[in-house]
Design a protein around this motif. Structure first.
Motif, PDB file in Angstrom:
ATOM      1  N   GLY A 121       0.846  -1.197   0.000  1.00 54.94           N
ATOM      2  CA  GLY A 121       0.000   0.000   0.000  1.00 54.94           C
ATOM      3  C   GLY A 121       0.874   1.237   0.000  1.00 54.94           C
ATOM      4  N   SER A 122       1.921   1.210   0.817  1.00 55.69           N
ATOM      5  CA  SER A 122       2.902   2.302   0.824  1.00 55.69           C
ATOM      6  C   SER A 122       3.674   2.335  -0.492  1.00 55.69           C
ATOM      7  CB  SER A 122       3.883   2.130   1.986  1.00 55.69           C
ATOM      8  OG  SER A 122       3.223   2.086   3.221  1.00 55.69           O
ATOM      9  N   ALA A 123       3.933   1.156  -1.066  1.00 57.48           N
ATOM     10  CA  ALA A 123       4.701   1.086  -2.315  1.00 57.48           C
ATOM     11  C   ALA A 123       4.010   1.830  -3.455  1.00 57.48           C
ATOM     12  CB  ALA A 123       4.928  -0.373  -2.699  1.00 57.48           C
ATOM     13  N   LEU A 124       2.687   1.823  -3.470  1.00 58.87           N
ATOM     14  CA  LEU A 124       1.977   2.570  -4.520  1.00 58.87           C
ATOM     15  C   LEU A 124       2.256   4.068  -4.423  1.00 58.87           C
ATOM     16  CD1 LEU A 124      -1.401   0.619  -4.530  1.00 58.87           C
ATOM     17  CD2 LEU A 124       0.151   0.865  -6.477  1.00 58.87           C
ATOM     18  N   ASN A 152      -6.570   7.270  -1.447  1.00 58.61           N
ATOM     19  CA  ASN A 152      -7.041   6.530  -2.622  1.00 58.61           C
ATOM     20  C   ASN A 152      -6.415   5.140  -2.721  1.00 58.61           C
ATOM     21  OD1 ASN A 152      -7.588   9.362  -3.124  1.00 58.61           O
ATOM     22  ND2 ASN A 152      -8.115   8.787  -5.209  1.00 58.61           N
ATOM     23  N   ILE A 153      -5.588   4.792  -1.761  1.00 59.97           N
ATOM     24  CA  ILE A 153      -4.885   3.510  -1.813  1.00 59.97           C
ATOM     25  C   ILE A 153      -5.584   2.491  -0.914  1.00 59.97           C
ATOM     26  CG2 ILE A 153      -2.726   2.352  -1.220  1.00 59.97           C
ATOM     27  CD1 ILE A 153      -1.288   4.870  -2.189  1.00 59.97           C
ATOM     28  N   HIS A 154      -5.749   1.289  -1.444  1.00 57.93           N
ATOM     29  CA  HIS A 154      -6.518   0.253  -0.758  1.00 57.93           C
ATOM     30  C   HIS A 154      -5.652  -0.999  -0.592  1.00 57.93           C
ATOM     31  CE1 HIS A 154      -9.978   2.836  -1.562  1.00 57.93           C
ATOM     32  NE2 HIS A 154      -9.442   2.980  -2.766  1.00 57.93           N
ATOM     33  N   MET A 155      -5.376  -1.331   0.662  1.00 60.02           N
ATOM     34  CA  MET A 155      -4.492  -2.448   1.000  1.00 60.02           C
ATOM     35  C   MET A 155      -5.224  -3.411   1.914  1.00 60.02           C
ATOM     36  SD  MET A 155      -1.263  -3.674   0.958  1.00 60.02           S
ATOM     37  CE  MET A 155      -1.205  -5.399   1.444  1.00 60.02           C
ATOM     38  N   SER A 156      -5.117  -4.684   1.614  1.00 63.97           N
ATOM     39  CA  SER A 156      -5.725  -5.715   2.462  1.00 63.97           C
ATOM     40  C   SER A 156      -4.973  -7.018   2.258  1.00 63.97           C
ATOM     41  CB  SER A 156      -7.205  -5.909   2.110  1.00 63.97           C
ATOM     42  OG  SER A 156      -7.330  -6.310   0.754  1.00 63.97           O
ATOM     43  N   ASN A 189      -8.096  -5.489   6.711  1.00 62.61           N
ATOM     44  CA  ASN A 189      -8.113  -4.266   5.902  1.00 62.61           C
ATOM     45  C   ASN A 189      -7.287  -3.179   6.577  1.00 62.61           C
ATOM     46  OD1 ASN A 189     -10.010  -5.301   3.982  1.00 62.61           O
ATOM     47  ND2 ASN A 189     -11.651  -4.929   5.459  1.00 62.61           N
ATOM     48  N   VAL A 190      -6.605  -2.388   5.765  1.00 61.21           N
ATOM     49  CA  VAL A 190      -5.871  -1.235   6.282  1.00 61.21           C
ATOM     50  C   VAL A 190      -6.720   0.010   6.089  1.00 61.21           C
ATOM     51  CG1 VAL A 190      -3.762   0.139   6.130  1.00 61.21           C
ATOM     52  CG2 VAL A 190      -3.665  -2.321   5.705  1.00 61.21           C
ATOM     53  N   ASP A 191      -6.939   0.741   7.159  1.00 62.91           N
ATOM     54  CA  ASP A 191      -7.691   1.996   7.111  1.00 62.91           C
ATOM     55  C   ASP A 191      -6.786   3.071   6.513  1.00 62.91           C
ATOM     56  OD1 ASP A 191      -8.979   4.396   7.560  1.00 62.91           O
ATOM     57  OD2 ASP A 191      -9.532   3.942   9.620  1.00 62.91           O
ATOM     58  N   ASN A 192      -7.091   3.498   5.269  1.00 61.74           N
ATOM     59  CA  ASN A 192      -6.198   4.444   4.591  1.00 61.74           C
ATOM     60  C   ASN A 192      -6.355   5.886   5.063  1.00 61.74           C
ATOM     61  OD1 ASN A 192      -8.595   5.166   3.349  1.00 61.74           O
ATOM     62  ND2 ASN A 192      -8.095   4.219   1.389  1.00 61.74           N
ATOM     63  N   SER A 193      -7.099   6.086   6.144  1.00 63.31           N
ATOM     64  CA  SER A 193      -7.144   7.415   6.760  1.00 63.31           C
ATOM     65  C   SER A 193      -6.257   7.489   7.995  1.00 63.31           C
ATOM     66  CB  SER A 193      -8.586   7.790   7.137  1.00 63.31           C
ATOM     67  OG  SER A 193      -9.065   6.937   8.170  1.00 63.31           O
ATOM     68  N   ILE A 278      -3.395  -7.837  -1.591  1.00 62.03           N
ATOM     69  CA  ILE A 278      -3.355  -7.015  -2.806  1.00 62.03           C
ATOM     70  C   ILE A 278      -3.433  -5.547  -2.409  1.00 62.03           C
ATOM     71  CG2 ILE A 278      -4.310  -8.748  -4.369  1.00 62.03           C
ATOM     72  CD1 ILE A 278      -7.023  -7.302  -4.167  1.00 62.03           C
ATOM     73  N   ALA A 279      -2.836  -4.712  -3.233  1.00 63.58           N
ATOM     74  CA  ALA A 279      -2.880  -3.269  -3.035  1.00 63.58           C
ATOM     75  C   ALA A 279      -3.120  -2.600  -4.385  1.00 63.58           C
ATOM     76  CB  ALA A 279      -1.577  -2.763  -2.420  1.00 63.58           C
ATOM     77  N   PHE A 280      -4.089  -1.704  -4.437  1.00 66.81           N
ATOM     78  CA  PHE A 280      -4.392  -0.971  -5.663  1.00 66.81           C
ATOM     79  C   PHE A 280      -4.886   0.417  -5.271  1.00 66.81           C
ATOM     80  CE2 PHE A 280      -8.084  -3.453  -4.373  1.00 66.81           C
ATOM     81  CZ  PHE A 280      -9.116  -2.534  -4.396  1.00 66.81           C
ATOM     82  N   GLU A 281      -5.055   1.258  -6.280  1.00 67.59           N
ATOM     83  CA  GLU A 281      -5.511   2.623  -5.995  1.00 67.59           C
ATOM     84  C   GLU A 281      -6.703   2.981  -6.851  1.00 67.59           C
ATOM     85  OE1 GLU A 281      -2.347   5.365  -6.787  1.00 67.59           O
ATOM     86  OE2 GLU A 281      -1.738   4.309  -8.587  1.00 67.59           O
ATOM     87  N   THR A 282      -7.516   3.879  -6.338  1.00 68.83           N
ATOM     88  CA  THR A 282      -8.648   4.409  -7.095  1.00 68.83           C
ATOM     89  C   THR A 282      -8.331   5.829  -7.552  1.00 68.83           C
ATOM     90  OG1 THR A 282      -9.638   4.993  -4.941  1.00 68.83           O
ATOM     91  CG2 THR A 282     -10.433   2.997  -6.031  1.00 68.83           C
ATOM     92  N   ILE A 283      -9.075   6.256  -8.522  1.00 63.71           N
ATOM     93  CA  ILE A 283      -8.828   7.576  -9.131  1.00 63.71           C
ATOM     94  C   ILE A 283      -9.653   8.635  -8.416  1.00 63.71           C
ATOM     95  CG2 ILE A 283      -8.987   8.914 -11.270  1.00 63.71           C
ATOM     96  CD1 ILE A 283      -8.726   6.219 -12.776  1.00 63.71           C
TER      97      ILE A 283
END
Length: 283
Positions: A121-124, A152-156, A189-193, A278-283
């Protein structure tokens, strides 16, 4: 314009290929295991940690990067007139970001970024920073944009066993035994806030059944996913499950790059073997 150095905590789990491609520097966490001191992924790897646990029922202690370590690490770059973008493991999980910020107040030109995330998640965020450096943005502008984008990054990740969470005091023995007996694979799940973690869906069955359900549910939860990059990260797992994860991802959407990374010891020692995320990002 000053040269910008891109730097990360080792917990970002950037693989060697990406480190070389984007000229990324990494500082390792300290691992204390069986009265010996190691540097994360430098002279110790996750399999060694797992083997020690299975043989001796000992888990390592991990140490946040301290102020003195950051100071010695950054100072040569600052003395040479460079600026540094440094991306930290989420501050909800460690004091490293706070320690990095203390040094930044003394050595001007350092921009610590609280990723509010962990692992890939940090890598993105790291890849986003690398592209902005290439575009010629200033360190200040990059810092501002990264801080705006991290939500916008989602890690779980999905766990195969709760044994390591129990051994580390993060769940009860009853929960651990129940999950193992019922073959329950919980999702974290990682809380991205904030970077904090919480339990999400719980799937029942083997990894070959639960991994596709987990990935499908995650990718189906968003309709604005950025298809440039997605990460698969694992703590040591049979390659057939990595291939399975890739195939499920491609069934949902055609990402430009599917990166595979191995989780650092700091991350792996809490989740145990056969963890996949998996880790991905939204726009």
């Amino acid at each position: 314009m000053k040269k910008i150095i891109l730097s990360v905590d080792s917990t970002c789990d950037i693989n060697h290929e990406l480190m070389e491609t984007y000229n990324i520097n990494s500082f390792p966490y300290t691992i204390l295991l069986d009265e010996k001191v190691y540097k994360d992924n430098v002279d110790i790897t996750p399999p060694e940690i797992f083997n020690t646990y299975f043989e001796k029922k000992i888990l390592p202690k991990t140490s946040a990067i301290n102020v003195a370590e950051y100071y010695r690490y950054f100072k040569p770059w600052i003395d040479d007139g460079h600026e540094v973008i440094h991306i930290n493991l989420g501050s909800a999980l460690t004091s490293s970001h706070n320690n990095c910020s203390i040094v930044a107040n003394e050595l001007k030109g350092i921009y610590p970024i609280d990723s509010q995330n962990l692992s890939t998640g940090s890598a993105l965020l790291v890849l986003k920073a690398a592209n902005m450096i290439k575009e010629g943005l200033s360190a200040q502008e990059i810092s501002t944009r990264l801080n705006s984008h991290r939500g916008n990054i989602h890690m779980s990740f999905i766990l195969d066993t709760l044994d390591f969470l129990y051994a580390g005091g993060r769940c009860s023995k009853l929960s651990s035994l129940g999950a193992n007996l019922l073959k329950i694979k919980p999702v974290i799940n990682v809380d991205n806030s904030s970077g904090a973690m919480d339990v999400g869906n719980k799937y029942r069955g083997s990894l070959s059944k639960t991994i596709p359900k987990y990935i499908s549910d995650k990718l189906s939860s968003y309709d604005n996913i950025n298809q440039d990059h997605i990460f698969i990260v694992h703590s040591g797992i049979d390659s057939k499950y990595i291939d399975l994860a890739k195939s499920v991802i491609l069934e949902h959407m055609d990402f430009d790059k599917i990166h595979v990374a191995v989780a650092s010891c700091t991350i792996s020692c809490h989740c145990g073997p056969n963890t996949l995320g998996i880790a991905f990002e939204t726009i």
